[in-house]
Design a protein around this motif. Structure first.
Motif, short mmCIF file in Angstrom:
data_model
loop_
_atom_site.label_atom_id
_atom_site.label_comp_id
_atom_site.label_asym_id
_atom_site.label_seq_id
_atom_site.Cartn_x
_atom_site.Cartn_y
_atom_site.Cartn_z
N VAL A 120 0.84 -1.19 0.00
CA VAL A 120 0.00 0.00 0.00
C VAL A 120 0.88 1.24 0.00
CG1 VAL A 120 -1.89 1.18 1.17
CG2 VAL A 120 -1.70 -1.31 1.31
N HIS A 121 1.94 1.19 0.81
CA HIS A 121 2.81 2.36 0.96
C HIS A 121 4.22 1.96 0.58
CE1 HIS A 121 -0.55 3.97 3.17
NE2 HIS A 121 -0.49 2.94 4.00
N ASP A 122 4.71 2.50 -0.53
CA ASP A 122 6.04 2.14 -0.97
C ASP A 122 7.05 3.10 -0.35
OD1 ASP A 122 8.34 1.39 -2.19
OD2 ASP A 122 7.60 1.59 -4.24
N LEU A 123 7.78 2.62 0.65
CA LEU A 123 8.84 3.42 1.27
C LEU A 123 10.19 2.79 1.02
CD1 LEU A 123 7.20 4.41 4.71
CD2 LEU A 123 7.31 5.75 2.61
N MET A 124 10.32 2.07 -0.09
CA MET A 124 11.63 1.50 -0.40
C MET A 124 12.60 2.66 -0.68
SD MET A 124 11.58 -1.74 -0.12
CE MET A 124 12.98 -2.40 -1.04
N PRO A 125 13.81 2.53 -0.12
CA PRO A 125 14.77 3.61 -0.38
C PRO A 125 15.22 3.60 -1.83
CG PRO A 125 15.76 1.87 0.94
CD PRO A 125 14.33 1.51 0.77
N THR A 126 15.88 4.63 -2.21
CA THR A 126 16.59 4.80 -3.50
C THR A 126 15.73 5.22 -4.69
OG1 THR A 126 16.51 2.60 -4.55
CG2 THR A 126 18.14 2.90 -2.80
#
Lengths: 499, 499
Positions: A120-126
């Motif tokens: 639901v919430h994409d907080l993947m770095p980079t």
């Protein structure tokens, strides 16, 4: 008409098919009649209606039945023979070739893709905010750049990349990052990893890396045959003095903003790594992945300016514009250019010309500076929101590495990382733990933490992502103790997961 | 003011510099005063005017001399310390760091590039006419494609490439090349060589190739660890029966138009190679490099349609649009997709999204078909001009391979190739000899010839290129004999060069 002239039980070599209408061929679609007939015959073979070995009606019958010229039928048969769908033998007529495989569309799917738990919430770095890509300005720059380009831009080009882009980068990187170079020393690549892969082929000996870093980068080096040796990372960045004795001939650093732990390399260590390179003939690979995003002060310039003969600087448009552009640039010592080009291959694998020309125009026209200013404001606001929300709802969690870039590290109590990641997944959050970033050979004690990017979610979704994040974080030690109804020392080993 | 406050003979640690004006610092250029001061200090160090170890004037003096705030000077010093240009020690003031290298622009050039003899007429095979790139239609397609793209197009994408392009290619290749596939089975790559490199990592065992072919392709396979085994090439293409006993698990062919000798693969051999692949579990790699350019009849469809489970089809935009786009596509058997993606790397090295979206729009809107129709006319006219000119001026030279594609082979008398190439270079012609295309392990007797592309020169220059070509060709045997003033058998070994 109800009779199907081909019976799939019939042995190959059976009697010739009856009339053309019996073939159930329907001529339709685009192109000439010959084309339509070929399509229809291919479809009949495909579907299995016409089985291998089946004899086709003579030209004359089919031409009469379909109301088309005999030559058209002859041409279509001949072409399908050339394509291998049909086989013709002198005196034996034309048959469906034995090797034409019936292969319906349902057999033409690719392999099943793994289905991931819904994010639901994409907080993947980079990754930057894909919704913020400056489409209108980019299209305008493409129009101007392609209209102005010389013809030879569309021929086989210089393997270093387009001269327009290399000239523009020379000026831009000098102005914004303190890089000292010349267009002849820049090689365009498709991103940091491509540049690193090329260097991996050129360098010899092991490569020292920061103990915390992208495992992906270590793998790129290792695939190129370069062993990696970890250096301890502390609040001043990598400990340069550890280079001595490693046998490393090169060192890969993120001096502007250690990835992922977040600090800049200490000035004395900047000096020390240059001294090391000069004394040993070594190479510093400077990964300037987010050098343009610094929020509380002017960015520190690149180390490269201190010694262009011993430092390879690599930057890209992946954070500043989009990772989907596949555009990066290597600033090389003069003596390395030819070796890198040889590794790159002079004929293939360089980046597409239209994006190179467009980026040159985009930078040269000032659109890039404007975009970066806007994105700095956007990302700083998100950074501030993140910090404020955590200070309020999870004051026991230390946030680090947020002076720059698009990501933060949330430091977790010992041994709570895995539970926090599970809790995050339950909240529909995609983010990383800190542990996978640690080099497997590092002597550093693994730290627990979450690495999260605040670049990816579009603006309107960011607040909800923070909400979900706070729900996933471990309780403060005090609350944890209360919840369990007994007193325990605050630093004990403990799960962070709700029951 | 005439006195230079820094004397390069002075030992490091000398007295502090005098007043700021003595530094000859001129504040100018863009940005804040701090920025200007930093630039000026870097330039002074760069040029060698400020030597390592030199002590800088205190903030106060410099601020008075330059008429700027003391904090600005302090900030500039601090930043240059962080960047490593200056070094600050408690109580010892700020000095030029020992490692800041003076490096003038004249030292910042790349390596000298080899200077080639000037090419007046570029007849190298394999390139299309760069001046014919459809800029206006491409720009229009970019505008429509980028405006319509979803936000996620600018994020980290599917390693197979954009779905819009894979869908469009599925339809296009079925319609035009008889390819049977599905979007899930297509992997976008940066051109044929990239595709071949990926296959080289996935396949096992040696790869059979045509005895005549691009040495570059053999090298790509060999770098990936795949030995190559040559098959004899005759007028029907590669001799498929020779596959037996080679141990090859895959075979690379150019079925539509053997490169460079020029014929299509004979229908029986199309069938035979599919039979071989099925019987042995082998793979056919179909290099469809110019399948769209056939002049005297409809193109033969791709072999791929005969068995999508055993044939890898690779095409690209390199001939049809421009090699500078770096766009190609692999059509894979379903079971190979995951292995190829693993070799490709899921995070890097795929082609830029803007060109992928643009090509999808370009094909979908019909602009690609229109462009190809136009280019077929252009190239056919050139092919006809070439054939007519040679028939008139060099009737003893046989031209082959001109039914399709962008190149021709001129067959030369035995042992005249090298001399003809020298003569061509003297005429300012860039073209290839036939011998380098022969696999070094082939048992075929080397043939002499010239391989020339008629795609590259712009229209207005084509006639002059043909003129130069005719001048470079060897004399007919009769004339040669007359010239030498004696009778010799016509097939004797003889130089083709003019005296």
């Amino acid at each position: 008409m109800q009779r199907s002239w081909v019976n799939s039980e019939e042995a190959p070599g059976s009697e010739p098919a009856g009339t053309g209408s019996d073939l159930h061929l329907e001529l339709r679609g685009e192109g000439s009649l010959r084309n339509q007939l070929m399509q229809a015959l291919r479809a009949a073979i495909d579907s299995g209606r016409l089985t291998p070995g089946t004899r086709l009606p003579p030209y004359r019958s089919l031409s009469v039945d379909l109301g088309i010229a005999r030559n058209t039928v002859a041409d279509a048969y001949a072409e399908l023979v050339e394509e291998g769908w049909l086989a013709a033998r002198q005196g034996a007529g034309t048959r469906v070739a034995r090797r034409a495989v019936p292969l319906g569309p349902e057999r033409l799917r690719g392999p099943a893709r793994p289905t991931h738990r819904r994010t639901v919430h994409d907080l993947m770095p980079t990754s930057p905010d894909a919704s913020a890509f400056p489409r209108t300005a980019w299209i305008a720059a493409t129009r101007r750049a392609l209209a102005a380009a010389p013809h030879d831009a569309f021929g086989v080009g210089d393997p270093r990349g387009r001269i327009e882009l290399r000239r523009t980068l020379t000026e831009y990187l000098a102005r914004v990052r303190g890089v000292r170079t010349a267009p002849d020393r820049i090689v365009v690549c498709s991103g940091f990893a491509h540049g690193l892969e090329l260097l991996g082929k050129v360098l010899t000996g092991p490569v020292a890396v920061e103990s915390y870093g992208l495992s992906f980068h270590r793998e790129v080096l290792e695939r190129a045959g370069r062993a990696t040796v970890p250096l301890t990372v502390d609040s001043g960045g990598a400990r340069i003095e550890e280079l001595t004795g490693t046998g490393a001939r090169a060192v890969l650093l993120t001096p502007a903003h250690q990835f992922p732990t977040g600090g800049p390399l200490h000035p004395e260590r900047r000096a020390a790594v240059v001294d090391w390179a000069r004394a040993t003939g070594g190479i510093l690979i400077e990964d300037d992945y987010d050098g343009e995003f610094r929020y509380d002060r002017r960015p520190v310039g690149a180390v490269q300016g201190l010694d262009p003969e011993r430092i390879v600087y690599i930057g890209s448009a992946s954070k500043s514009l989009s990772p989907a552009l596949r555009l990066g640039w290597m600033v090389l010592p003069g003596w390395m250019v030819d070796e890198v080009l040889e590794a790159k291959g002079t004929r293939e694998m360089w980046s597409g010309v239209t994006d190179q020309l467009t980026l040159a125009e985009f930078i040269g026209s000032g659109a890039y500076d404007r975009h970066l200013r806007r994105m700095r404001l956007v990302y700083r606001r998100r950074r501030d929101l993140l910090a404020a929300r955590l200070a309020e709802q999870a004051p026991h969690i230390r946030v680090s590495g947020v002076a720059a870039g698009l990501h933060a590290v949330l430091e977790l109590p010992k041994d709570t990382e895995e539970a926090a990641l599970r809790a995050a997944r339950r909240q529909g959050l995609a983010l990383d733990g800190l542990r996978p970033y640690l080099h497997p050979d590092s002597s550093m004690t693994p730290r627990d933490g979450l690495v999260l990017g605040y670049g990816t979610p579009p603006d309107h979704a960011f607040s909800a992502a923070l909400e979900a994040l706070c729900l996933a974080l471990p309780d403060p030690p005090q609350k944890e103790r209360e919840r369990k109804g007994r007193q325990e020392p605050p630093r004990r080993r403990g799960g962070a997961e709700s029951p």
